[in-house]
Motif scaffolding. Structure first.
Motif, mmCIF file in Angstrom:
data_model
loop_
_atom_site.group_PDB
_atom_site.id
_atom_site.type_symbol
_atom_site.label_atom_id
_atom_site.label_comp_id
_atom_site.label_asym_id
_atom_site.label_seq_id
_atom_site.Cartn_x
_atom_site.Cartn_y
_atom_site.Cartn_z
ATOM 1 N N CYS A 216 -0.311 0.970 10.986
ATOM 2 C CA CYS A 216 -0.466 -0.146 10.052
ATOM 3 C C CYS A 216 0.882 -0.783 9.706
ATOM 4 O O CYS A 216 1.864 -0.085 9.453
ATOM 5 C CB CYS A 216 -1.151 0.358 8.783
ATOM 6 S SG CYS A 216 -1.396 -0.938 7.564
ATOM 7 N N GLN B 178 1.045 5.418 4.541
ATOM 8 C CA GLN B 178 1.815 5.053 5.739
ATOM 9 C C GLN B 178 1.052 5.432 7.003
ATOM 10 O O GLN B 178 1.529 6.253 7.784
ATOM 11 C CB GLN B 178 3.170 5.753 5.725
ATOM 12 C CG GLN B 178 4.191 5.026 4.864
ATOM 13 C CD GLN B 178 5.562 5.654 4.987
ATOM 14 O OE1 GLN B 178 5.724 6.832 4.687
ATOM 15 N NE2 GLN B 178 6.537 4.881 5.431
ATOM 16 N N ILE C 204 1.289 -2.913 7.115
ATOM 17 C CA ILE C 204 1.313 -3.363 5.711
ATOM 18 C C ILE C 204 2.487 -2.756 4.931
ATOM 19 O O ILE C 204 3.247 -3.492 4.285
ATOM 20 C CB ILE C 204 -0.035 -3.033 5.000
ATOM 21 C CG1 ILE C 204 -1.179 -3.795 5.662
ATOM 22 C CG2 ILE C 204 0.034 -3.316 3.499
ATOM 23 C CD1 ILE C 204 -1.145 -5.281 5.528
ATOM 24 N N PRO C 205 2.683 -1.407 4.961
ATOM 25 C CA PRO C 205 3.802 -0.862 4.171
ATOM 26 C C PRO C 205 5.148 -1.445 4.616
ATOM 27 O O PRO C 205 6.002 -1.741 3.783
ATOM 28 C CB PRO C 205 3.736 0.649 4.429
ATOM 29 C CG PRO C 205 2.367 0.914 4.946
ATOM 30 C CD PRO C 205 1.935 -0.333 5.654
ATOM 31 N N CYS D 46 0.860 -1.189 0.000
ATOM 32 C CA CYS D 46 0.000 0.000 0.000
ATOM 33 C C CYS D 46 0.897 1.240 0.000
ATOM 34 O O CYS D 46 1.884 1.288 0.739
ATOM 35 C CB CYS D 46 -0.887 0.002 1.243
ATOM 36 S SG CYS D 46 -1.908 1.488 1.364
HETATM 37 S S1 SF4 Z 1 -4.263 1.345 6.943
HETATM 38 FE FE1 SF4 Z 1 -2.487 0.358 5.951
HETATM 39 S S2 SF4 Z 1 -3.331 -0.598 4.121
HETATM 40 FE FE2 SF4 Z 1 -4.837 0.940 4.810
HETATM 41 S S3 SF4 Z 1 -4.328 2.849 3.748
HETATM 42 FE FE3 SF4 Z 1 -3.211 2.898 5.666
HETATM 43 S S4 SF4 Z 1 -1.185 2.034 5.205
HETATM 44 FE FE4 SF4 Z 1 -2.573 1.447 3.534
#
Ligand code: SF4
Length: 528
Positions: free
Chosen positions: A196, A192, A198-199, A189
Motif C-alpha cells: 500500500c 504499513q 497510502i502511509p 493510515c
Molecule cells: S491497505 Fe493501506 S490504507 Fe489499508 S490498512 Fe493497510 S496501510 Fe492502511
C-alpha cells in the motif's frame, strides 16, 4: 482557507480524466439509473478549485461525463489535471490537447506525487498535498500564465492543515450525475501493509478535518443535489479511533436534522469489528457499507504482507459482526501473492460463499511505486514493466496459472445465481439490522417517486426482459417485491448487474486483472 494576496484574475480549467473501466466504477449500473454518468465527484480538483484566489474563475470538466471542448480550452488561461495511476494515459492525453491550445498544464494528485517521471510533458508538477507548492503554483500563474520553458516541479514541504481546508467546490460538479457523493474526513493510515502506498504518500498519523467542516460539506453536497449515498474516501475511517468517535455524534445529529435521506459508506480496517462502540454509532448514523481490505483469507499471507490487524478477529466472525450492525461489507481481494498455492483459488471461492459478501474486488497483485513491496521486488529483480502483462510482478507461481486462477474466480464468484443469493442474504439479514427511520417528506415527493419508477422501469426492461439471467433476477425481484423492499431490489440489482457484466468481460480476458495495472489500454471512448 484560500490563497490570498493575489490581485491578478485568471481563468483555470480543471479537467478530471476518464477512468479505465474497473470493478469500482460501476459503469454497467449507470444505464439502470435515472441519468448517472460517473462514479464520484473528484475531491482533489474540487478542493484546489476552492483554494484558488476568490477572483479567479474556474471551470470544471469531468471527462467521465463529457470531454473538455474546444470552447473550454479557448476560454482557459491554464489547465489543472489530477488523477490516479490508472488514469495516467488519459491525463497525458489531456495535456496533449491543452498544449494544442498553447496552454500551461499543471498536474497534481496521487499519481504524480508518487511517480513524477510518468508525466514528462506537463508544464508544472505539483507533488504532494495542498500546501506551499500550491501557493507557489498560484503565484507563478498569477505572474505569467504562459507555458514555462521547461518543466517546473513544485513539492509541498508545508502542508495546509486539513482543519483549514475549504469546502470542495461541489457546486462546480453536476452532483446528481454521480453515483455516489464523496467526502473526506482524514488522510493517512497508521498501518504499513506491504503493497500500500497510502502511509508513504499521506503519512501514518492521520490528519483530520473538524466535524463541523464535515457537516458543512454534507450540507453543501445536499444543496448541490446529492440524494443517495455519500462515501467517506478516507484511507481508513478508523485510522484515528478517537476522531471517529468525535465525528459520529455529529453525523447522527445531521441525519436527524435532514431526515435520513442520505446513506453513508466508508473504508476501514476489518478490526473495526472489535469496536462495538463505533459500530453502534455508525448504525445510528446510517452507515450502510464498509469497504474492508480483507485481501486474502489466508493467515500466512496476511502475516507476510504485514496485515496482521486483519486477524484480530477471525475474519468470518468480523464480517458477521459488521453485518449485525446493518452494514454490508465490500472486500478487496488480492491474488498473485507470494504465499499463493495451487489451491488458493478454491480457498478464495469457499471464502466468497461463506462470507456472503456480494461485492469483492478481486485483483492481481500490482507493485506500486513508493511501497515496501516495490522495494522488495526491485531488490529481488521481480518487477516486470512489460505493457502486455496484467501485473508488473513476477509471481512465484507461473504467470499464466495465476491469471487463469483469477479469471476462474471472477467467473465463478459472479455467476448470477451465486451473486443474487449473497444479495438475498444481505437484504434479509444485514438490512434488517438497520435502524428504522421515519420516511422523510422529501422521499415522498413526486420527483423522488418518479426517480424510483424510472430506475424500476430500467431494471425491469434491461435486466428482467432483455437480460440473459432474467430467471435468476425475477426470483430475487419477486421476493423483494413481496416484502415491499424496493430499496433492496434497486440497490442490489444495480450493483449486481455491473458485477456480472464486468466479471464476464474479465474472465473473457477483456479487462485488466489489476485495478492498479499500468498496462496502457486504449480508453473505450475517445475523449474528442
Ligand atoms: S491497505 Fe493501506 S490504507 Fe489499508 S490498512 Fe493497510 S496501510 Fe492502511
Amino acid at each position: 482557507m484560500r490563497a490570498e494576496g493575489i490581485e491578478t484574475n485568471r481563468r483555470i480549467l480543471c479537467v478530471f480524466p476518464r477512468y479505465t473501466s474497473s470493478f469500482g466504477t460501476f459503469e454497467h449500473a449507470y444505464p439502470l439509473t435515472d441519468g448517472v454518468q460517473a462514479f464520484m465527484p473528484p475531491q482533489g480538483l474540487l478542493l484546489i478549485a476552492a483554494y484558488l484566489p476568490e477572483n479567479w474563475q474556474v471551470r470544471f470538466v469531468d471527462e467521465n461525463i463529457r470531454p473538455a471542448s474546444q470552447d473550454d480550452f479557448e476560454w482557459a488561461e491554464a489547465v489543472f489535471v489530477s488523477g490516479m495511476h490508472i488514469q495516467r494515459q488519459q491525463m497525458n492525453d489531456i495535456c496533449r490537447r491543452a498544449h494544442a491550445f498553447d496552454l500551461a498544464v499543471a498536474i497534481g494528485g496521487p499519481s504524480v506525487s508518487a511517480c513524477p517521471d510518468y508525466y514528462p510533458s506537463f508544464d508544472y508538477l505539483h507533488v504532494g498535498e495542498l500546501g506551499d507548492a500550491t501557493d507557489e503554483l498560484i503565484r507563478r500563474l498569477a505572474q505569467d500564465p504562459s507555458r514555462p520553458e521547461q518543466q517546473v516541479v513544485l513539492k509541498t514541504g508545508d502542508r495546509v492543515a486539513m482543519s483549514d481546508f475549504p469546502i470542495p467546490r461541489y457546486e462546480l460538479a453536476d452532483v446528481p450525475k454521480y453515483l455516489l457523493g464523496s467526502i473526506q474526513y482524514s488522510s493517512g493510515c497508521p498501518y504499513q501493509c506491504e503493497f500500500c502506498d497510502i502511509p508513504g504518500l499521506y503519512g501514518r498519523n492521520p490528519r483530520l478535518k473538524t466535524p463541523q467542516q464535515i457537516i458543512a460539506e454534507l450540507d453543501r453536497l445536499r444543496e448541490c443535489g446529492m440524494k443517495d449515498t455519500v462515501y467517506f474516501v478516507d484511507d481508513n475511517f478508523i485510522g484515528n479511533r478517537k476522531a471517529t468517535l468525535d465525528l459520529l455524534p455529529h453525523l447522527i445529529e445531521w441525519q436527524k436534522r435532514t431526515g435520513y435521506v442520505v446513506r453513508l459508506a466508508c473504508e476501514a480496517t476489518l478490526n473495526i469489528a472489535k469496536r462495538p462502540e463505533i459500530l453502534e454509532k455508525m448504525r445510528e448514523a446510517q452507515f450502510v457499507t464498509v469497504f474492508c481490505g480483507i485481501e486474502t483469507p489466508d493467515p500466512d499471507a496476511l502475516k507476510a504482507m504485514h496485515k496482521d490487524h486483519n486477524m484480530m478477529v477471525p475474519i468470518l466472525e468480523g464480517i458477521q459482526t459488521i453485518n449485525s450492525y446493518g452494514m454490508e461489507v465490500v472486500s478487496g481481494i488480492i491474488m498473485g501473492l507470494d504465499t499463493d498455492k495451487p489451491g488458493t483459488a478454491d480457498a478464495l471461492l469457499n471464502f466468497v460463499d461463506e462470507s456472503r459478501i456480494p461485492l469483492l474486488t478481486i485483483n492481481l497483485l500490482q507493485a506500486l511505486p513508493k511501497t515496501p513491496l516495490w522495494d522488495r521486488l526491485e531488490r529481488e529483480g521481480r518487477l516486470n514493466e512489460d505493457d502486455g502483462r496484467d501485473s508488473n510482478v513476477e509471481f512465484l507461481l507461473p504467470y499464466d496459472q495465476v491469471v487463469n486462477s483469477w479469471k476462474r474466480c471472477m467467473e465463478l464468484a459472479y455467476q448470477p445465481e451465486k451473486l443474487f443469493a449473497r444479495y438475498e442474504y444481505q437484504c434479509e439479514y444485514t438490512h434488517a439490522q438497520r435502524v428504522k427511520v421515519p420516511v422523510a417528506p422529501e422521499m415522498k415527493t413526486w420527483p423522488n417517486i418518479r426517480r424510483g419508477l424510472i430506475m424500476l422501469r430500467n431494471i425491469f426492461w434491461q435486466v428482467g426482459v432483455l437480460g440473459d439471467y432474467r430467471a435468476v433476477f425475477w426470483k430475487f425481484a419477486l421476493r423483494r417485491l413481496r416484502r415491499g423492499d424496493i430499496e433492496g431490489l434497486i440497490g442490489s440489482t444495480m450493483i449486481a448487474h455491473h458485477l456480472i457484466k464486468f466479471a464476464r468481460a474479465a474472465s473473457g480476458g477483456q479487462q485488466n486483472a489489476s485495478n492498479y495495472s499500468i498496462r496502457l489500454r486504449e480508453a473505450s471512448v475517445p475523449a474528442e
